[in-house]
Scaffold this active site. Structure first.
Site, mmCIF file in Angstrom:
data_model
loop_
_atom_site.group_PDB
_atom_site.id
_atom_site.type_symbol
_atom_site.label_atom_id
_atom_site.label_comp_id
_atom_site.label_asym_id
_atom_site.label_seq_id
_atom_site.Cartn_x
_atom_site.Cartn_y
_atom_site.Cartn_z
ATOM 1 N N ASP A 86 23.846 71.086 25.590
ATOM 2 C CA ASP A 86 24.075 70.920 27.034
ATOM 3 C C ASP A 86 23.789 69.479 27.483
ATOM 4 O OD1 ASP A 86 23.813 74.165 27.913
ATOM 5 O OD2 ASP A 86 22.688 73.507 26.151
ATOM 6 N N PHE A 87 22.892 68.785 26.785
ATOM 7 C CA PHE A 87 22.522 67.416 27.194
ATOM 8 C C PHE A 87 23.562 66.394 26.728
ATOM 9 C CE2 PHE A 87 17.852 68.878 26.389
ATOM 10 C CZ PHE A 87 17.985 69.848 27.373
ATOM 11 N N HIS A 105 20.911 75.537 29.274
ATOM 12 C CA HIS A 105 20.370 75.426 27.919
ATOM 13 C C HIS A 105 20.948 76.516 27.016
ATOM 14 C CE1 HIS A 105 17.391 72.916 29.908
ATOM 15 N NE2 HIS A 105 16.796 72.633 28.762
ATOM 16 N N GLU A 107 20.483 59.722 26.580
ATOM 17 C CA GLU A 107 21.474 60.192 25.606
ATOM 18 C C GLU A 107 22.610 59.197 25.401
ATOM 19 O OE1 GLU A 107 19.922 62.171 27.710
ATOM 20 O OE2 GLU A 107 19.017 63.680 26.414
ATOM 21 N N GLU A 127 15.066 62.042 20.752
ATOM 22 C CA GLU A 127 13.921 62.308 21.622
ATOM 23 C C GLU A 127 12.911 63.213 20.909
ATOM 24 O OE1 GLU A 127 15.995 63.910 24.998
ATOM 25 O OE2 GLU A 127 17.162 62.070 25.219
#
Ligand SMILES: Cc1ncc(C[n+]2csc(CCOP(=O)(O)OP(=O)(O)O)c2C)c(N)n1
Ligand SMILES: [Mg+2]
Length: 668
Positions: free
Chosen positions: A427-428, A471, A402, A372
């Protein structure tokens, strides 16, 4: 019956219209009889575990595969015996696998629901609903890269169309115009719940059409319709016109799995499924052009083949218990580490990553970067700047998906590419971790090394002032827990450069966890250093009173604390672990042995279940007598992470806390 469908070059270039329906009937019947035999073997406990048969749905794999060529690939679900056999998997290799025999196609590692047979163009089944679609995209990227105009089919159920990964994959396929044919086998049931109940009035193919994809509803009881729809989709895909979604309606004649009593299902629904049986319909249709004798001859041949292959597999040897080991990763060995340079060019940590990316793209045409905002924008943290200008489409931005990113990385690496993908924040990863843990980590093991997924995933983690609880997390222990992937955390610019190069050279999935707070930290980088392989801890300071083992973001803090302690007369040694998997246990033991048998472990991840627990357990388990005092861990207190820097400071390790913890340990 089970040989792979061969096509002449002429057929490949210009697919023939029309089908040999008798041959198709034989192929469908083979799947039917084989699965009936499998159900019987399960009923008599010769097979362990669940089996999911495709009785009533055979027209989808047989009709679609008839339109494919040898350069194409297929993926399926746990209900994938038909796709495996249709692709050319010999029946005895299937029987042996479901019977858990050593000569099964995967040596008993896959069983019925996770078969892989890449040598037949069958990338494999998947037991995670919806997970195959993102991987199919990657396989298609690999085929495109090879330039052979191959196409990929991926089959899945109606229920799978409600999975996030499926939707991400459809969008990704459109965004990249990939030669993928998404085949939804709509049997109207998702396990024990009808799709009409969860999603009333959903026209599944229209969802794909809504995304702008070529999409079509196909009657699965009409073989010619299945075949010609597949042909059209294949032609489009080969011509660069992108993906197609085919919703093929099929009856589920039996239960979801072998032991399904179907108490939830009405007799009327079962009767109507049976009445739509494409195999019975095809037999009737065939009588218009073929004699009863000819059909019976094929039937007798199929039955004899199923009986003899089953007999062969039942007489085959079981695997040895020792066969459970091996093919987890290609190697857990590493070569000598390069020296940390003390002069030369000073480069920021983030720029060191960028330099390594430039070099790898330069040297390896198979390297492709995606994620991204990484292309024109150069990444949220500027790490991928200036690559787009130089390498064009080899670095591209993806939708915010993701699972699609990681699935595409898995698939394209299986097909020979070297994807280096970025997940913007650790975290993603959590929204897509299936693609790492259930997918890429299994590729080598299940296939016994016939397939591997040499992808690199970069991400960053850690607390920085003001960053919120979503985050900030340090989650390396989750990944280090998983066999089949390698995990590294560079702590300085030179290692950021060298470890990325090692990751790219590695034949297995490697995850590099960078530190956001270190991106601007400068250090000397030796860009001419000999290439390393993944693994190896680095001694950053030698001392004699106690050792500190740490990694990633905490390394510079520990080094600063060690200087303070030195001034107080406490001599501390510091080991930067660098790689958590493979783990350099020997260096851990050596540094503790050379430092009075006292060890402090420092990490920013939460204390409970953090990787420090593993370091501690390994040393006490494998090196009796090494320790002279109980191991001490300094980690983030088990809490969620607040945003305020003052509140954050109360929880996470700091130089002051490290100094205090070391002093305490020194007194012991
Ligand atoms: C991610 C995930 N969620 C749930 C399951 C359990 N499960 C296995 S099959 C299935 C139903 C899937 O239905 P559908 O996609 O229509 O495929 P079918 O079984 O009808 O072929 C479910 C819920 C799973 N394997 N994976
Ligand atoms: Mg279904």
């Amino acid at each position: 019956m089970t040989t792979q469908i061969q096509h002449t070059q002429q057929e490949i270039d210009k697919p023939v219209r029309g089908l040999n329906l008798l041959e198709i009937y034989g192929k469908m019947l083979l799947i039917r009889r084989a699965e009936e035999a499998i159900l019987e073997l399960r009923r008599t406990d010769k097979i362990a575990g669940s089996v999911h048969v495709c009785v009533g749905q055979e027209s989808a794999p047989v009709g679609v595969i008839a339109a494919l060529s040898d350069r194409d690939r297929s993926l399926a679900t746990y209900r994938g015996h038909g796709w495996a056999l249709g692709s050319g998997l010999p029946l005895r290799a299937l029987f042996s696998e479901v019977l858990g025999r050593a000569n099964g196609i995967n040596g008993g590692r896959a069983g019925s629901p996770y078969l892989v047979a890449p040598e037949y163009g069958f990338i494999g089944e998947n037991s995670i609903v919806g997970a195959g679609l993102p991987i199919a995209n990657g396989i298609a990227m690999g085929l495109l890269h090879r330039g052979e105009q191959g196409v990929v089919t991926v089959s899945f159920g109606d229920g799978a169309t409600n999975q996030g990964a499926s939707h991400e994959a459809l969008v990704f396929a459109i965004s990249r115009k990939l030669p993928v044919i998404f085949i939804c086998e709509n049997n109207t049931w998702s396990e024990m719940t009808p799709i009409s109940e969860t999603v009333p009035n959903a026209a599944l193919w229209e969802r794909a059409a809504g995304y702008g994809m070529n999409a079509k509803l196909v009657d699965g009881s009409n073989l010619s319709a299945v075949y010609s729809s597949a042909q059209d989709a294949i032609t489009r895909a080969r011509n660069g016109e992108g993906p197609t979604f085919l919703e093929i309606t099929v009856p589920r004649i039996l239960g979801h799995y072998n032991a399904d009593l179907e108490l939830y299902r009405s007799q009327a629904d079962r009767d109507s499924a049976l009445a739509r049986d494409p195999l019975a319909k095809l037999r009737i249709e065939l009588l218009a052009t073929t004699t009863e004798e000819e059909i019976s001859r094929i039937e007798a041949e199929v039955e004899a083949h199923v009986a003899s292959e089953q007999e062969f597999s039942l007489a085959s040897a079981m695997p040895e218990p020792g066969d459970a080991f091996g093919h987890i990763v290609a190697s857990s060995e590493w070569n000598a580490l390069s020296e940390l340079p003390s002069s030369g060019e000073e480069v920021a940590y983030g720029l060191a990553v960028n330099r390594a990316l430039h070099l790898e793209m330069e040297e390896r045409p198979e390297v492709v970067l995606f994620g991204e905002d990484i292309s024109t924008a150069g990444g949220t943290f500027g790490v991928t700047r200036n690559l787009r200008k130089k390498y064009g489409e080899r670095i591209f931005d993806t939708p915010i998906s993701e699972a699609a990113i990681l699935g595409a990385a898995t698939g394209s690496s299986i097909e020979g590419m070297k994807p280096i993908v970025e997940i913007m924040w650790m975290d993603f990863l959590l929204v897509a971790i299936d693609q790492i843990i259930n997918q890429s980590a299994n590729v080598r093991y299940i296939s016994q090394g016939k397939q591997h997924a040499p992808m690199v995933v970069r991400m960053q983690q850690g607390v920085t002032p003001g960053s919120c609880a979503q985050h900030t997390q340090s989650l390396e222990a989750i990944l280090a827990h998983i066999p089949g992937i390698k995990v590294g955390l560079p702590s300085n610019a030179h290692d950021a450069y060298q470890m990325l190069r090692a990751a790219v050279a590695d034949p297995d999935p490697v995850i590099l966890i960078e530190s956001r707070s270190l991106y601007l930290m400068k250090g000397y980088v030796d860009t001419n250093a000999a290439k390393e392989s993944a693994g190896g801890a680095r001694v950053r300071k030698a001392g004699k009173d106690l050792a500190i083992i740490t990694w990633g973001k905490n390394v510079p803090m520990v080094l600063e604390a060690a200087e303070e302690l030195q001034a107080e007369g406490i001599s501390v040694s510091v080991l930067d672990l660098r790689w958590l998997n493979p783990l350099d246990e020997k260096s851990m033991a050596e540094i503790v042995g050379a430092s009075s048998g006292k060890l402090l472990i420092v990490h920013e991840a939460n204390k409970t279940g953090g990787f420090g627990a593993e370091v501690s357990a390994r040393l006490s388990e494998n090196y009796p007598g090494l320790l002279t005092a109980p191991i001490k861990r300094l980690a983030t207190l088990d809490s969620r992470i607040p945003s305020s820097p003052i509140l954050q400071g109360a929880l996470i390790p700091s130089v002051t806390k490290i100094v205090e913890a070391a002093r305490e340990l020194h007194k012991k």
